[in-house]
Design a protein around this motif. Structure first.
Motif, PDB file in Angstrom:
ATOM      1  N   LEU A 204      35.033  36.867  41.810  1.00  0.00           N
ATOM      2  CA  LEU A 204      36.636  36.497  41.572  1.00  0.00           C
ATOM      3  C   LEU A 204      37.192  35.361  41.369  1.00  0.00           C
ATOM      4  O   LEU A 204      37.843  35.018  40.404  1.00  0.00           O
ATOM      5  CB  LEU A 204      37.139  37.274  42.995  1.00  0.00           C
ATOM      6  N   TYR A 210      41.130  36.855  34.577  1.00  0.00           N
ATOM      7  CA  TYR A 210      40.766  38.367  34.742  1.00  0.00           C
ATOM      8  C   TYR A 210      40.712  38.637  35.980  1.00  0.00           C
ATOM      9  O   TYR A 210      40.143  39.737  36.320  1.00  0.00           O
ATOM     10  CB  TYR A 210      39.361  38.412  33.953  1.00  0.00           C
ATOM     11  N   ALA A 211      40.829  37.418  37.135  1.00  0.00           N
ATOM     12  CA  ALA A 211      40.331  37.977  38.492  1.00  0.00           C
ATOM     13  C   ALA A 211      41.095  39.254  38.948  1.00  0.00           C
ATOM     14  O   ALA A 211      40.387  40.088  39.664  1.00  0.00           O
ATOM     15  CB  ALA A 211      40.828  36.965  39.430  1.00  0.00           C
ATOM     16  N   PRO A 212      42.432  39.410  38.742  1.00  0.00           N
ATOM     17  CA  PRO A 212      43.193  40.559  39.136  1.00  0.00           C
ATOM     18  C   PRO A 212      42.460  41.885  38.612  1.00  0.00           C
ATOM     19  O   PRO A 212      42.396  42.930  39.368  1.00  0.00           O
ATOM     20  CB  PRO A 212      44.638  40.638  38.681  1.00  0.00           C
ATOM     21  N   ALA A 213      42.188  42.105  37.220  1.00  0.00           N
ATOM     22  CA  ALA A 213      41.501  42.989  36.592  1.00  0.00           C
ATOM     23  C   ALA A 213      40.288  43.537  37.344  1.00  0.00           C
ATOM     24  O   ALA A 213      39.656  44.660  37.513  1.00  0.00           O
ATOM     25  CB  ALA A 213      41.432  43.049  35.180  1.00  0.00           C
ATOM     26  N   GLN A 215      39.144  42.554  40.314  1.00  0.00           N
ATOM     27  CA  GLN A 215      39.367  42.981  41.764  1.00  0.00           C
ATOM     28  C   GLN A 215      39.592  44.530  41.637  1.00  0.00           C
ATOM     29  O   GLN A 215      39.106  45.277  42.429  1.00  0.00           O
ATOM     30  CB  GLN A 215      40.715  42.362  42.342  1.00  0.00           C
ATOM     31  N   ALA A 216      40.592  44.918  40.843  1.00  0.00           N
ATOM     32  CA  ALA A 216      40.821  46.277  40.733  1.00  0.00           C
ATOM     33  C   ALA A 216      39.599  47.202  40.118  1.00  0.00           C
ATOM     34  O   ALA A 216      39.540  48.484  40.731  1.00  0.00           O
ATOM     35  CB  ALA A 216      42.070  46.513  39.983  1.00  0.00           C
ATOM     36  N   TYR A 217      38.938  46.668  39.528  1.00  0.00           N
ATOM     37  CA  TYR A 217      37.690  47.396  38.772  1.00  0.00           C
ATOM     38  C   TYR A 217      36.740  47.474  39.919  1.00  0.00           C
ATOM     39  O   TYR A 217      36.120  48.373  40.263  1.00  0.00           O
ATOM     40  CB  TYR A 217      37.230  46.680  37.619  1.00  0.00           C
TER      41      TYR A 217
END
Length: 282
Positions: A204, A210-213, A215-217
């Motif tokens: 992360l 791309y960190a928020p995406a 984390q969600a994945y």
């Protein structure tokens, strides 16, 4: 030496689906050549085989799918010792999580080497022996070979490639008496995911925009693996593909996997495509 018992070579048998498939095939009466890159990891399989009284049916051999010399040497030993090969189960593979900008092209190539070219290499080496026996090729792909998944560009690309390779090979192989089936697992409770070696905090931190995406994945994926099927359950379609008279080209390992791939596949078992392409080669 020539044996009248059917012989199957299975790659990636140190854990998970491969280990379960090796035990299942041995229970069904096959002579099992259980291969792995590091034979030092054979103890779980050997222990389980001994506990079930299957030790005489399972032989451990080294085979590294990314090393053609290793593949050839292993198959030469099998033919010298048993005189035949009746089935190949392409199971060895490696997971990977990341997006291409962060991973880089070399990491994508490495993923393709294991998951796609490893299958091509073992299939190429085994085909002459399978033609001689009228044998079968069973390849473990993934629901990720049907549905591209976020942060799995390299892995899904490799599994898509395997699916295309096998779907194209199947009608041709059939003309020389060799059956081809792909088996598509969903989430499986095995060491496969643990072997990714993903350090989540570090991933992360390195993911940048791309960190928020990511984390969600990862949260969604963790939830899906909480209800994963067992390796033994996932291995059942492999045994069906080895033993049924005319197995389908495409087999999912669970209802979850069928539901997951259904939006992408109207032809769930691959019969419509196979019925069409068979007419092109006869």
């Amino acid at each position: 030496m020539t044996t009248t018992e059917k012989t199957v070579l299975i790659t990636g048998t140190s854990s998970g689906i491969g280990l379960a498939a090796a035990l299942g095939a041995a229970r069904a009466g096959w002579t099992v050549i259980a291969t792995m890159r590091d034979t030092g990891k054979a103890e779980p399989l050997l222990k389980a085989a001994a506990e079930e009284g299957l030790a005489e049916r399972i032989r451990i051999k080294r085979l590294d799918v990314v090393d053609p010399a290793s593949v050839t040497a292993c198959l030469d030993e099998v033919i010298a010792e048993y005189g035949r090969l009746d089935a190949l189960v392409n199971n060895a593979g490696a997971a990977g999580v990341g997006t291409v900008e962060q991973m880089g092209v070399d990491a994508v190539r490495a993923t393709m080497e294991v998951n796609f070219f490893g299958v091509v290499t073992t299939t190429h080496a085994a085909l002459p022996h399978l033609r001689a026996s009228g044998g079968r090729i069973v390849t473990v792909t993934s629901v990720g070979g049907i549905v591209g998944q976020p942060f799995n560009e390299a892995y899904c690309a490799a599994k898509f490639a395997v699916e295309g390779f096998m779907e194209s090979l199947a009608p041709v192989a059939a003309t020389v008496g060799v059956g081809v089936t792909v088996v598509e697992p969903g989430a499986v409770a095995s060491e496969f995911v643990a072997n990714i070696g993903l350090d989540v905090p570090a991933a992360l931190a390195a993911a940048g925009p791309y960190a928020p995406a990511l984390q969600a994945y990862l949260a969604r994926t963790q939830a899906s693996f909480a209800n994963a099927q067992s390796p033994a359950e996932a291995a059942e379609p492999i045994l069906a593909a080895l033993t049924e008279e005319r197995p389908a080209f495409r087999l999912q390992t669970s209802q979850w996997a069928r539901d997951f791939t259904a939006p992408k596949l109207a032809d769930l078992d691959g019969s419509a495509v196979q019925d069409m392409t068979r007419t092109w080669v006869r």
